[in-house]
Scaffold this motif. Structure first.
Motif, PDB file in Angstrom:
ATOM      1  N   GLU A  48       0.815  -1.225   0.000  1.00 25.77           N
ATOM      2  CA  GLU A  48       0.000   0.000   0.000  1.00 25.77           C
ATOM      3  C   GLU A  48       0.841   1.265   0.000  1.00 25.77           C
ATOM      4  OE1 GLU A  48      -4.119  -1.142   2.222  1.00 25.77           O
ATOM      5  OE2 GLU A  48      -2.357  -0.910   3.476  1.00 25.77           O
ATOM      6  N   VAL A  49       2.107   1.138   0.377  1.00 26.73           N
ATOM      7  CA  VAL A  49       2.971   2.309   0.481  1.00 26.73           C
ATOM      8  C   VAL A  49       4.252   2.064  -0.304  1.00 26.73           C
ATOM      9  CG1 VAL A  49       4.313   3.727   2.081  1.00 26.73           C
ATOM     10  CG2 VAL A  49       2.055   2.921   2.753  1.00 26.73           C
ATOM     11  N   ASN A  50       4.623   3.022  -1.136  1.00 24.80           N
ATOM     12  CA  ASN A  50       5.865   2.887  -1.899  1.00 24.80           C
ATOM     13  C   ASN A  50       6.996   3.595  -1.164  1.00 24.80           C
ATOM     14  OD1 ASN A  50       4.814   1.459  -4.144  1.00 24.80           O
ATOM     15  ND2 ASN A  50       3.840   3.337  -4.850  1.00 24.80           N
ATOM     16  N   ILE A  51       7.955   2.800  -0.710  1.00 25.72           N
ATOM     17  CA  ILE A  51       9.123   3.358  -0.020  1.00 25.72           C
ATOM     18  C   ILE A  51      10.367   2.915  -0.784  1.00 25.72           C
ATOM     19  CG2 ILE A  51      10.524   3.232   2.087  1.00 25.72           C
ATOM     20  CD1 ILE A  51       7.899   2.736   3.620  1.00 25.72           C
ATOM     21  N   ASN A  52      11.246   3.865  -1.069  1.00 29.65           N
ATOM     22  CA  ASN A  52      12.526   3.513  -1.688  1.00 29.65           C
ATOM     23  C   ASN A  52      13.493   3.173  -0.551  1.00 29.65           C
ATOM     24  OD1 ASN A  52      14.961   3.304  -2.961  1.00 29.65           O
ATOM     25  ND2 ASN A  52      14.666   5.097  -4.261  1.00 29.65           N
ATOM     26  N   GLU A  53      13.622   1.862  -0.276  1.00 28.51           N
ATOM     27  CA  GLU A  53      14.420   1.440   0.881  1.00 28.51           C
ATOM     28  C   GLU A  53      15.892   1.821   0.752  1.00 28.51           C
ATOM     29  OE1 GLU A  53      13.719  -2.393   2.578  1.00 28.51           O
ATOM     30  OE2 GLU A  53      11.580  -2.374   2.079  1.00 28.51           O
TER      31      GLU A  53
ATOM     32  N   GLU B   5      12.834  -4.448  11.088  1.00 30.41           N
ATOM     33  CA  GLU B   5      11.536  -4.827  10.501  1.00 30.41           C
ATOM     34  C   GLU B   5      10.402  -4.009  11.125  1.00 30.41           C
ATOM     35  OE1 GLU B   5       9.241  -8.942  10.490  1.00 30.41           O
ATOM     36  OE2 GLU B   5      11.346  -9.226   9.924  1.00 30.41           O
ATOM     37  N   ARG B   6      10.433  -3.881  12.467  1.00 31.48           N
ATOM     38  CA  ARG B   6       9.395  -3.112  13.162  1.00 31.48           C
ATOM     39  C   ARG B   6       9.467  -1.636  12.771  1.00 31.48           C
ATOM     40  NH1 ARG B   6       5.150  -4.656  14.012  1.00 31.48           N
ATOM     41  NH2 ARG B   6       4.767  -2.666  14.969  1.00 31.48           N
ATOM     42  N   ALA B   7      10.691  -1.104  12.667  1.00 32.68           N
ATOM     43  CA  ALA B   7      10.857   0.308  12.300  1.00 32.68           C
ATOM     44  C   ALA B   7      10.302   0.562  10.896  1.00 32.68           C
ATOM     45  CB  ALA B   7      12.324   0.714  12.388  1.00 32.68           C
ATOM     46  N   LEU B   8      10.544  -0.386   9.978  1.00 35.00           N
ATOM     47  CA  LEU B   8      10.007  -0.267   8.608  1.00 35.00           C
ATOM     48  C   LEU B   8       8.481  -0.307   8.613  1.00 35.00           C
ATOM     49  CD1 LEU B   8      12.211  -2.389   6.160  1.00 35.00           C
ATOM     50  CD2 LEU B   8      11.444  -0.045   5.811  1.00 35.00           C
ATOM     51  N   ALA B   9       7.917  -1.186   9.428  1.00 35.36           N
ATOM     52  CA  ALA B   9       6.454  -1.288   9.527  1.00 35.36           C
ATOM     53  C   ALA B   9       5.871   0.021  10.041  1.00 35.36           C
ATOM     54  CB  ALA B   9       6.061  -2.442  10.448  1.00 35.36           C
ATOM     55  N   ARG B  10       6.560   0.631  11.018  1.00 36.70           N
ATOM     56  CA  ARG B  10       6.077   1.910  11.555  1.00 36.70           C
ATOM     57  C   ARG B  10       6.208   3.025  10.529  1.00 36.70           C
ATOM     58  NH1 ARG B  10       8.805   3.346  16.951  1.00 36.70           N
ATOM     59  NH2 ARG B  10       7.292   5.042  16.893  1.00 36.70           N
ATOM     60  N   LEU B  11       7.290   2.985   9.723  1.00 38.94           N
ATOM     61  CA  LEU B  11       7.462   3.974   8.655  1.00 38.94           C
ATOM     62  C   LEU B  11       6.320   3.865   7.650  1.00 38.94           C
ATOM     63  CD1 LEU B  11       9.150   6.148   7.171  1.00 38.94           C
ATOM     64  CD2 LEU B  11      10.384   4.282   6.039  1.00 38.94           C
ATOM     65  N   ARG B  12       6.011   2.625   7.247  1.00 42.30           N
ATOM     66  CA  ARG B  12       4.910   2.415   6.290  1.00 42.30           C
ATOM     67  C   ARG B  12       3.589   2.944   6.850  1.00 42.30           C
ATOM     68  NH1 ARG B  12       7.559  -2.490   4.725  1.00 42.30           N
ATOM     69  NH2 ARG B  12       6.608  -3.621   6.456  1.00 42.30           N
TER      70      ARG B  12
ATOM     71  N   LEU C  86      15.953   5.025  11.981  1.00 41.68           N
ATOM     72  CA  LEU C  86      15.942   5.263  10.536  1.00 41.68           C
ATOM     73  C   LEU C  86      15.549   6.702  10.242  1.00 41.68           C
ATOM     74  CD1 LEU C  86      12.898   5.477   9.061  1.00 41.68           C
ATOM     75  CD2 LEU C  86      12.869   3.044   9.410  1.00 41.68           C
ATOM     76  N   ARG C  87      16.169   7.262   9.195  1.00 44.15           N
ATOM     77  CA  ARG C  87      15.803   8.598   8.706  1.00 44.15           C
ATOM     78  C   ARG C  87      15.383   8.438   7.254  1.00 44.15           C
ATOM     79  NH1 ARG C  87      18.245  12.468  12.224  1.00 44.15           N
ATOM     80  NH2 ARG C  87      19.734  11.448  13.609  1.00 44.15           N
ATOM     81  N   TYR C  88      14.277   9.073   6.910  1.00 42.00           N
ATOM     82  CA  TYR C  88      13.769   8.937   5.536  1.00 42.00           C
ATOM     83  C   TYR C  88      13.180  10.267   5.084  1.00 42.00           C
ATOM     84  CZ  TYR C  88      11.261   6.895   1.528  1.00 42.00           C
ATOM     85  OH  TYR C  88      10.807   6.588   0.269  1.00 42.00           O
ATOM     86  N   MET C  89      13.624  10.748   3.914  1.00 44.26           N
ATOM     87  CA  MET C  89      13.086  11.982   3.339  1.00 44.26           C
ATOM     88  C   MET C  89      11.868  11.610   2.497  1.00 44.26           C
ATOM     89  SD  MET C  89      15.076  14.081   4.753  1.00 44.26           S
ATOM     90  CE  MET C  89      14.524  15.624   4.020  1.00 44.26           C
TER      91      MET C  89
END
Length: 370
Positions: free
Chosen positions: A218-223, A280-287, A250-253
């Motif tokens: 559902e969310v496009n993230i450029n990892e 994995e949890r941090a990525l899930a929270r980012l999404r 994690l930091r993501y623009m």
């Protein structure tokens, strides 16, 4: 009583769609398209429940017709007595099935089946607000345990005298968002704080946010653009916790499609001693964070259309008051009050959620003209 024909027409119109979806979910090309497959599987389950209700409704109407026919044409006293019993049972059953069908025909919120990310933040009231945030977390923890749901804390900032300045946690289980979504908003407490030496009552607040967990597709993230840092966790866990860099940051623009502005998202996770699991949890929270932001416009649209809807997701609305001197909890959206404050804070919140669900279903039925 509702016109039987109008209900049956609505149900008959769904039979062909149920058959179509039944075929589609076995199609290899559909199974390969994960997003479409998940959507169709949910639709299949919902339609299956409606088809089951349709079958029971038709059987109920047939039983009523047969019983009436016997009473009109049969002279045998025993047969007439059985028919009268059959008629009585099914005439009582008919409105219950009709109500069940009406609720099933209301378009469901596609988010309802999802797991959630929750945040509780202390608001006005200083130390007492932190203690109240702790009480709310304990309440949800007990409720989740009673439901057999899995609750895991993702980050925590403790208050100076106890409780939490902020606590973030994930809840997974069956239909979690559909049940917990009503908890989003400002919760107020009125009591004499343990921190108050003069015995004066104080009003404090904590904010609860309930976000549906985003699916990967559902969310496009450029990892590749995520900047990762690791650090040593602090807190319980013995010697290992300070020696191993298991905490991740994690930091993501990200460009906000609603405003066009680019913002930096910063997420920390120290949930486990296992660094890959924390990633994995941090990525899930980012999404979930991005999904929530991108869907805020959708939520705002719903809120503007349904001014009185009990679950608009508006986190600034004061939804509930916990009054200790009177031992009561009042939900201001539907005027529901319970005088079992201790039981409520002990996780016994299902009756309140049921009342909120009924209120929302009533509005949705009105909107769908059922």
């Amino acid at each position: 009583m509702i016109d039987n024909n109008s209900i049956l027409q609505k149900l008959d119109g769904l039979v062909s769609r149920f058959e179509e979806v039944s075929t589609l979910i076995t199609d290899p090309s559909v199974i390969a398209d994960q997003q479409r497959f998940v959507k169709l599987t949910r639709e299949y389950k919902d339609l299956g429940d409606i088809m089951d209700a349709r079958k029971r409704y038709i059987a109920c109407l047939n039983s009523i017709a047969e019983a009436k026919d016997i009473l009109a044409n049969e002279n045998d006293p025993e047969m007439r007595e059985m028919a009268r019993e059959e008629l009585s049972v099914n005439e009582e059953l008919q409105p219950k099935i009709e109500e069940e069908i009406k609720i099933a025909l209301v378009p469901k919120d596609p988010e309802d089946a999802k797991n959630v990310e929750m945040e509780i933040r202390a608001g006005t009231g200083g130390d007492e607000a932190c203690l109240f945030a702790g009480d709310l977390f304990a309440m949800y923890k007990k409720f989740c345990e009673a439901k057999g749901w899995n609750l895991s804390i993702t980050s925590v900032s403790e208050g100076a005298v106890g409780g939490f300045k902020e606590i973030d946690f994930a809840v997974s289980g069956d239909g979690v968002y559909g049940i917990l979504k009503y908890e989003s908003g400002v919760h107020r407490v009125q009591r004499v704080p343990v921190t108050e030496s003069n015995g004066r009552m104080q009003t404090s607040a904590a904010t609860v946010a309930v976000l549906p967990e985003a699916d990967k597709f559902e969310v496009n993230i450029n990892e590749g653009e995520i900047k990762w840092d690791t650090f040593r966790s602090s807190g319980a866990g013995g010697q290992n916790v300070n020696k191993v860099e298991s905490g991740v940051r994690l930091r993501y623009m990200w460009k906000n499609p609603n405003t066009g502005e680019t913002e930096e998202i910063l997420i920390e996770c120290t949930e486990t001693r296992d660094q890959p699991k924390n990633k994995e949890r941090a990525l899930a929270r980012l999404r979930t964070f991005i999904y929530d932001k991108e869907h805020q416009k959708y939520i705002d649209d719903i809120a503007s259309r349904r001014k009185t809807l009990v679950s608009t997701g508006d986190r600034s609305a004061k939804i509930r008051t916990y009054n200790f001197p009177q031992g009561r909890v009042t939900d201001h959206r539907i005027g529901y009050t319970t005088h079992d404050l201790q039981g409520f804070l002990g996780g016994d919140i299902q009756d309140m959620i049921d009342a909120l669900t009924v209120a929302e279903n009533a509005e949705r039925m009105k909107e769908a003209e059922l």
